[in-house]
Structure formats: structure tokens, C-alpha cells
Design an enzyme around this catalytic site. Structure first.
Site, PDB file in Angstrom:
ATOM      1  N   GLY A 272      -9.184  13.157 -12.121  1.00 51.54           N
ATOM      2  CA  GLY A 272      -7.967  13.917 -12.403  1.00 51.54           C
ATOM      3  C   GLY A 272      -8.157  15.354 -11.989  1.00 51.54           C
ATOM      4  O   GLY A 272      -9.287  15.789 -11.735  1.00 51.54           O
TER       5      GLY A 272
ATOM      6  N   CYS B  40     -15.461  10.731 -11.481  1.00 51.45           N
ATOM      7  CA  CYS B  40     -15.138  12.136 -11.230  1.00 51.45           C
ATOM      8  C   CYS B  40     -14.839  12.885 -12.550  1.00 51.45           C
ATOM      9  O   CYS B  40     -15.734  13.037 -13.350  1.00 51.45           O
ATOM     10  CB  CYS B  40     -13.986  12.208 -10.223  1.00 51.45           C
ATOM     11  SG  CYS B  40     -13.902  13.798  -9.426  1.00 51.45           S
ATOM     12  N   TYR B  41     -13.604  13.271 -12.801  1.00 49.66           N
ATOM     13  CA  TYR B  41     -13.324  13.967 -14.064  1.00 49.66           C
ATOM     14  C   TYR B  41     -13.789  13.117 -15.248  1.00 49.66           C
ATOM     15  O   TYR B  41     -14.327  13.631 -16.238  1.00 49.66           O
ATOM     16  CB  TYR B  41     -11.818  14.259 -14.190  1.00 49.66           C
ATOM     17  CG  TYR B  41     -11.422  14.803 -15.550  1.00 49.66           C
ATOM     18  CD1 TYR B  41     -11.677  16.126 -15.887  1.00 49.66           C
ATOM     19  CD2 TYR B  41     -10.813  13.986 -16.501  1.00 49.66           C
ATOM     20  CE1 TYR B  41     -11.340  16.630 -17.145  1.00 49.66           C
ATOM     21  CE2 TYR B  41     -10.458  14.477 -17.759  1.00 49.66           C
ATOM     22  CZ  TYR B  41     -10.728  15.792 -18.074  1.00 49.66           C
ATOM     23  OH  TYR B  41     -10.402  16.293 -19.308  1.00 49.66           O
TER      24      TYR B  41
ATOM     25  N   HIS C 122     -15.420   8.291  -5.566  1.00 51.63           N
ATOM     26  CA  HIS C 122     -14.320   7.377  -5.896  1.00 51.63           C
ATOM     27  C   HIS C 122     -14.609   5.981  -5.346  1.00 51.63           C
ATOM     28  O   HIS C 122     -14.395   5.730  -4.165  1.00 51.63           O
ATOM     29  CB  HIS C 122     -13.003   7.916  -5.332  1.00 51.63           C
ATOM     30  CG  HIS C 122     -12.533   9.126  -6.073  1.00 51.63           C
ATOM     31  ND1 HIS C 122     -11.751   9.032  -7.204  1.00 51.63           N
ATOM     32  CD2 HIS C 122     -12.781  10.429  -5.888  1.00 51.63           C
ATOM     33  CE1 HIS C 122     -11.522  10.243  -7.672  1.00 51.63           C
ATOM     34  NE2 HIS C 122     -12.141  11.119  -6.892  1.00 51.63           N
TER      35      HIS C 122
ATOM     36  N   GLU D 148     -12.969   3.381  -5.769  1.00 46.13           N
ATOM     37  CA  GLU D 148     -11.740   2.600  -5.589  1.00 46.13           C
ATOM     38  C   GLU D 148     -11.080   2.784  -4.228  1.00 46.13           C
ATOM     39  O   GLU D 148     -10.177   2.040  -3.878  1.00 46.13           O
ATOM     40  CB  GLU D 148     -10.738   2.958  -6.708  1.00 46.13           C
ATOM     41  CG  GLU D 148     -10.178   4.374  -6.688  1.00 46.13           C
ATOM     42  CD  GLU D 148     -11.081   5.429  -7.350  1.00 46.13           C
ATOM     43  OE1 GLU D 148     -12.284   5.174  -7.501  1.00 46.13           O
ATOM     44  OE2 GLU D 148     -10.574   6.512  -7.699  1.00 46.13           O
TER      45      GLU D 148
ATOM     46  N   SER E  44      18.129 -10.693  -3.581  1.00 48.35           N
ATOM     47  CA  SER E  44      18.403  -9.822  -2.439  1.00 48.35           C
ATOM     48  C   SER E  44      17.891 -10.443  -1.151  1.00 48.35           C
ATOM     49  O   SER E  44      18.176  -9.947  -0.070  1.00 48.35           O
ATOM     50  CB  SER E  44      17.709  -8.480  -2.657  1.00 48.35           C
ATOM     51  OG  SER E  44      16.309  -8.647  -2.551  1.00 48.35           O
ATOM     52  N   GLY E  45      17.103 -11.508  -1.283  1.00 48.75           N
ATOM     53  CA  GLY E  45      16.482 -12.083  -0.090  1.00 48.75           C
ATOM     54  C   GLY E  45      15.088 -11.514   0.125  1.00 48.75           C
ATOM     55  O   GLY E  45      14.334 -12.011   0.940  1.00 48.75           O
ATOM     56  N   GLY E  46      14.735 -10.466  -0.602  1.00 54.19           N
ATOM     57  CA  GLY E  46      13.393  -9.875  -0.501  1.00 54.19           C
ATOM     58  C   GLY E  46      12.386 -10.722  -1.269  1.00 54.19           C
ATOM     59  O   GLY E  46      12.764 -11.638  -2.014  1.00 54.19           O
ATOM     60  N   VAL E  47      11.119 -10.382  -1.108  1.00 53.06           N
ATOM     61  CA  VAL E  47      10.081 -11.241  -1.680  1.00 53.06           C
ATOM     62  C   VAL E  47      10.083 -11.196  -3.222  1.00 53.06           C
ATOM     63  O   VAL E  47       9.896 -12.226  -3.872  1.00 53.06           O
ATOM     64  CB  VAL E  47       8.686 -10.911  -1.083  1.00 53.06           C
ATOM     65  CG1 VAL E  47       8.243  -9.524  -1.428  1.00 53.06           C
ATOM     66  CG2 VAL E  47       7.654 -11.922  -1.509  1.00 53.06           C
ATOM     67  N   ASP E  48      10.332 -10.041  -3.815  1.00 57.00           N
ATOM     68  CA  ASP E  48      10.244  -9.957  -5.281  1.00 57.00           C
ATOM     69  C   ASP E  48      11.331 -10.779  -5.958  1.00 57.00           C
ATOM     70  O   ASP E  48      11.063 -11.569  -6.862  1.00 57.00           O
ATOM     71  CB  ASP E  48      10.343  -8.493  -5.755  1.00 57.00           C
ATOM     72  CG  ASP E  48       9.283  -7.618  -5.135  1.00 57.00           C
ATOM     73  OD1 ASP E  48       8.252  -8.171  -4.709  1.00 57.00           O
ATOM     74  OD2 ASP E  48       9.479  -6.398  -5.051  1.00 57.00           O
ATOM     75  N   SER E  49      12.582 -10.556  -5.535  1.00 59.24           N
ATOM     76  CA  SER E  49      13.655 -11.281  -6.217  1.00 59.24           C
ATOM     77  C   SER E  49      13.612 -12.768  -5.868  1.00 59.24           C
ATOM     78  O   SER E  49      13.957 -13.611  -6.695  1.00 59.24           O
ATOM     79  CB  SER E  49      15.023 -10.671  -5.913  1.00 59.24           C
ATOM     80  OG  SER E  49      15.386 -10.896  -4.577  1.00 59.24           O
ATOM     81  N   SER E  50      13.156 -13.118  -4.669  1.00 58.12           N
ATOM     82  CA  SER E  50      13.064 -14.544  -4.312  1.00 58.12           C
ATOM     83  C   SER E  50      11.985 -15.226  -5.162  1.00 58.12           C
ATOM     84  O   SER E  50      12.178 -16.339  -5.655  1.00 58.12           O
ATOM     85  CB  SER E  50      12.710 -14.721  -2.838  1.00 58.12           C
ATOM     86  OG  SER E  50      13.705 -14.147  -2.034  1.00 58.12           O
TER      87      SER E  50
ATOM     88  N   LYS F 218       2.530  -5.612  -5.826  1.00 56.62           N
ATOM     89  CA  LYS F 218       3.262  -6.353  -4.799  1.00 56.62           C
ATOM     90  C   LYS F 218       2.425  -7.480  -4.167  1.00 56.62           C
ATOM     91  O   LYS F 218       2.917  -8.577  -3.954  1.00 56.62           O
ATOM     92  CB  LYS F 218       3.704  -5.371  -3.707  1.00 56.62           C
ATOM     93  CG  LYS F 218       4.548  -5.982  -2.639  1.00 56.62           C
ATOM     94  CD  LYS F 218       5.897  -5.349  -2.630  1.00 56.62           C
ATOM     95  CE  LYS F 218       6.874  -6.074  -1.766  1.00 56.62           C
ATOM     96  NZ  LYS F 218       8.236  -5.794  -2.221  1.00 56.62           N
TER      97      LYS F 218
END
Ligand code: XMP
Length: 504
Positions: A52, A79-80, A165, A167, A218-224, A360
Site C-alpha cells: 500500500g 511490502c507495506y 510483489h 503477485e 446480453s449475449g456476453g459471456v457473463d450473462s450467458s 472473469k
């Protein structure tokens, strides 16, 4: 059983959570000052204190609840987080004259945190303060040429601190460091996508029971994927798909066919005329977005009333959205963030957000298990306002017809050449500029079409994609041949920043 990540404001904290998930362990991100009670609610097996911008010398800087140190859990400070651990357990931290930023190489490393690492270990540094004296019994377990204290551990090998870091991708063996920490802490690594799917199916069945669930597709991956999850869970659901007439060639049919084949109860609303009418005369991009958003809500609401009543509204909210809006768990009402073009604030539904703990890429893995075809699962992002923000100036049926065909040629040629998955997003933009060309013996004025393809990891920053010249050559001649209204094709070589991905 989770790893609790206390966030002290590092730009990389979300990445820590992602890496822990990649290792199939469950991680939860909480604000750095979360109380011990809030932390214990997540049944932690270990705690990671993030980096941070603050310094331990800053009296107003964020500090963890001191009671976390009485839990006896394995701790990793980054780190912090490391400075705080050292400071708390009686060591000393000092302000450095200069900030160390960028790559460093470890000259030696040892101990359980570094087990299995080999060769040259490059690490990514970004810090100002550094450790000058260790707490009693602690020792240094890694050094770099510039820094004599790059990693530390307590005498009982339960508390660790790293100055770098682990990550970020610039620490190539960082995942191994995190994996070692999970191993030391005995964190279960059972969160496979299959396990997650079973948990979600269970949760959705429990929450929905015999209630009626509404969602916007919506046709997008999340809503599908969300629609598929509800269908697979056997929940009484209705997915409303608003066709605003700003979709790509054949998109509506593809979404309908795919989702219905997989058992989704999908209802489409053809509202193209309504949207086009509302967009008449509007050239300002933000006004276009607002108009589309407003119409979307109206159409969705009308259809929901007609098909209702419903008890629950399912949304594909993801973990980054939750973190961003500091959302609380449970049945919150609709928030200002949303991922389907803007759902009505006045809807008084209880929310069902099964993906609120997922990133995602985890949703993409679920989609694969739920057999969502790759065509939709691996599709480039597509903005809610659709082609409207890719037609500079007013959106008219004629311009839409031109752009839709040109976009289809661009995308299908990318796929044909095996380049589609090499880029993060690709799009065609219809400019209002018309330039001269020749056709036979005649001079002809045609539209200028801009092609854009970018590489990116999250859309926040992007580089223009260096597509092969012979591909660009082939695509330009195809477009001008198949879409005669277009007289000239240009390729956008601007990165983000300073440009954005979309042109409007
Ligand atoms: P920009 O153009 O801001 O785009 O660099 C970043 C990502 O966001 C998408 N985008 C939108 N998505 N509604 C959306 O749902 C919008 O109004 C919108 N504007 C941009 C864009 O396609 C890219 O993936």
C-alpha cells in the site's frame, strides 16, 4: 476455509486474490482495517497483508486490527504488509532516501517460502521504506544486490514478509512463493472450477427455491453463463434479450439459438425501430449512451411487467465490481454498477448475484463446464451501446447496414487467419468522412472505415495490435470489394492511453 487478504491500498491487491484462486484456494479481500470479527466470519486459514502507499510512520496510515495477531494464523506481509509485521513484532523500519522501483534479482534465498525456486529469481520491487532491524528471533531469507532484507521469516516459520510483489508477472516465480505460503499454512486447494460450479448450483437452488427469477441476457459471456447456471440448476427463470438493433451481423440469432439449445428460457424483444427512432439526430457520444440506456430500461421493464411477476433479479456482477463499489454481501438492492446496459433503480427486486465472488476468467471456466460454445465464451468484449458508438455522428439504418457488413468481414477474416484470439478486442469504426476513389473510369466518394485491434489484459490500458501487413492488405481489399459504400480503409495505430479503445 479461506485466505483473507487485507487490502492496504496497493494497486496489485486484486492480483493477489487472483493468484490465490489460480492455486485453487479460496481468497477473500477485505479492507486492511477490517475487524477481527469480520475476518473470522470468513474462516481464515491464513492472512495476507497487502502492500500500500502508506508508511508505518504515518500516524493516519491504515493499520490492521491488532487482535489478528492473537489468532495464531500464518501471516504473509507484502511490502507495506511486511513493514507493518516487522514494526508490530518489534523490529525497525526506516525511510529510504530513494524509492526502489522495478526489477531486482535475488542473490540468495532460502527457507520454506522459497522452496522449489531455482536459478535466477527476478522480483518486482516498488517501495520506499525498508527493514533495518528484525524482530527478535526473525531472520532474513532473501537478499538482492541492492537490498540486504528482501524477505524475512519468524522463528517458528509461521510469519513471513517479502519486500517484492510475488503477485505480479514481473516476478516470474512469484506464484511458487504464494503456493509455498499456502502449503505452509495448510490452506485447502480444493476450489477447482467443478467444485465452484457445484457450490453455485447449490446456492442458486437454495436462494431461488420455487421463486421466479428474471435476468437480462446480453449475449456476453457473463450473462450467458448466468442464464446457463439458472437453467442447469432447474430454477424457474426468464432471460430477456433486448435486441436494440445495434448488434453485429447475425448476433441475435446466434445468441437465441445457442442459449435455447442449452435449455435457457430466452425471450427476445425486437426493439430496433424504437432505439433507432430515439437515436435520430443524436451525434454526441454520451447522449447516445444515455438514450440507449434509457430505452433499454424502458423496454426491459415493459417486457418484465408483461411476463411477470418475478421475485428475484439475477445479475452477473463479478468480484471486481463488488470490490470497486465496496459492496456488502447478501441481498442488496440494485446498485449503480451493472453490466447490462443499465437496469432500473426503481425495480425493487431482491438480487441474485452468484458470480459476486468470481473473476472473469473463473466465469469463463464455468462457462466451459456449462458447455457454452467457444464462439460466445471466448468472444471479444462488446460494448452495451453496440455499434452506435462505432458510428461517428448520427446512427442511421443505412450507416448501420454499412458498418455491420464491414465489421463482419473484419472479424471473420481475423478468425480465418487464426488471429482472432491473438487480440483482446477488434472493431471497425465508420467515420463520417468520405474520400475520393476510382471505380472503373469514374471518381467515386466512399466512406472511410477505421479498423482497430488491441492487445490488453483488462481494457484499462491497451496496445495497438501489430497485425501482419498481408492480413491488413487482404482485409482492406475484401472490405472495399464486399461493402462498396466504403472507399478507404485505415488501421488505427494508437495505444490506450492516450486514445481509448472505442472511438467514441
Ligand atoms: P474504452 O473505449 O473506454 O473501452 O477504452 C474500454 C472497454 O470498455 C468498452 N466500452 C463500453 N462498454 N458500455 C459498455 O458496456 C459503454 O458505453 C462502453 N464504452 C466502452 C470497450 O468496448 C472496451 O472493451
Amino acid at each position: 476455509m479461506s485466505v483473507v487478504i487485507l487490502d492496504f491500498g496497493s494497486q496489485y491487491t486484486q492480483l493477489i486474490a487472483r493468484r490465490i484462486r489460480e492455486l485453487h484456494a479460496y481468497s477473500v479481500m477485505l479492507t486492511g482495517t477490517a475487524t477481527v470479527k469480520e475476518i473470522e466470519d470468513h474462516q481464515p486459514k491464513a492472512i495476507i497483508l497487502s502492500g500500500g502507499p502508506a508508511s508505518v510512520f504515518d500516524p493516519a496510515g491504515p493499520r490492521p486490527d491488532p487482535r489478528i495477531f492473537e489468532l495464531g494464523l500464518p501471516l504473509l506481509g507484502i511490502c507495506y504488509g511486511m513493514h507493518y509485521l516487522v514494526y508490530h513484532f518489534g523490529g525497525q523500519v526506516e525511510r529510504a532516501d530513494q524509492r526502489e522501483y522495478g526489477r531486482a534479482h535475488l542473490v540468495c534465498y532460502e527457507g520454506p517460502l522459497f522452496a522449489g525456486l531455482s536459478g535466477d529469481v527476478q522480483v518486482w520491487m516498488s517501495h520506499a521504506d525498508s527493514v533495518s532491524a528484525l524482530p527478535p528471533g526473525w531472520h532474513v531469507v532473501a537478499k538482492s544486490a541492492e537490498n540486504p532484507v528482501v524477505a524475512v521469516q519468524s522463528a517458528d516459520e509461521r510469519i513471513f514478509g517479502v519486500q517484492f510483489h510475488p503477485e505480479v508477472v514481473h516476478t516470474p516465480q512469484g506464484l511458487r512463493v504464494l503456493e509455498n505460503f499456502l502449503h505452509i499454512a495448510g490452506v485447502p486447494r480444493d476450489r477447482t472450477p467443478k467444485h465452484t460450479l457445484n457450490l453455485l448450483l447449490h446456492e442458486v437452488r437454495n436462494r431461488a427455491g420455487d421463486k421466479r427469477v428474471l435476468l437480462a441476457a446480453s449475449g456476453g459471456v457473463d450473462s450467458s453463463t448466468l442464464a446457463l447456471l439458472l437453467a442447469r440448476a432447474g430454477v424457474d427463470h426468464t432471460a430477456i434479450f433486448v435486441d436494440h438493433g445495434l448488434l453485429r451481423l447475425g448476433e441475435r440469432e446466434e445468441v437465441e439459438r445457442t442459449l435455447r439449445n442449452l435449455g435457457v428460457n430466452l425471450v427476445s424483444v425486437d426493439a430496433a425501430d424504437r432505439f433507432l427512432c430515439a437515436l435520430k439526430g443524436i451525434a454526441d457520444p454520451e447522449k447516445k449512451r444515455k438514450t440507449i440506456g434509457g430505452e433499454f430500461i424502458a423496454v426491459f421493464e415493459e417486457k418484465a411487467r408483461e411476463l411477470g411477476p418475478f421475485d428475484l433479479l439475477a445479475q452477473g456482477t463479478l468480484y471486481p465490481d463488488v470490490i470497486e463499489s465496496a459492496g456488502s454481501k447478501g441481498a442488496a438492492m440494485i446498485k449503480s454498477h451493472h453490466n447490462v446496459g443499465g437496469l432500473p433503480e426503481t425495480f425493487n427486486f431482491m438480487l441474485l448475484e452468484p458470480f459476486r465472488d468470481l473473476f472473469k476468467d473463473e466465469v469463463r471456466k464455468l462457462a466451459q463446464l456449462l458447455e457454452l460454445p467457444d464462439e460466445i465464451r471466448l468472444r471479444h468484449p462488446f460494448p452495451g451501446p453496440g455499434l452506435a458508438i462505432r458510428i461517428l455522428g448520427e446512427v442511421t439504418p443505412k450507416r448501420l447496414h454499412i458498418l455491420r457488413r464491414a465489421d463482419a468481414v473484419f472479424i471473420s477474416t481475423l478468425k480465418e487467419w487464426g488471429l482472432y484470439h491473438e487480440v483482446w478486442q477488434a472493431l471497425a469504426v465508420l467515420t463520417p468522412v468520405r474520400s475520393v476513389g476510382v471505380s472503373g473510369d469514374e471518381r467515386r466518394y466512399g466512406y472511410v472505415l477505421a479498423l482497430r485491434a488491441v492487445t490488453s489484459t483488462d481494457g484499462m490500458t491497451a496496445d495497438w495490435a501489430q497485425l501482419p501487413m498481408d492480413f491488413l492488405d487482404a482485409v482492406a481489399s475484401r472490405i472495399t470489394r464486399l461493402v462498396p459504400e466504403i472507399g478507404r480503409v485505415v488501421y488505427d495505430i494508437t495505444s490506450k492511453p492516450p486514445a481509448t479503445i472505442e472511438w467514441e
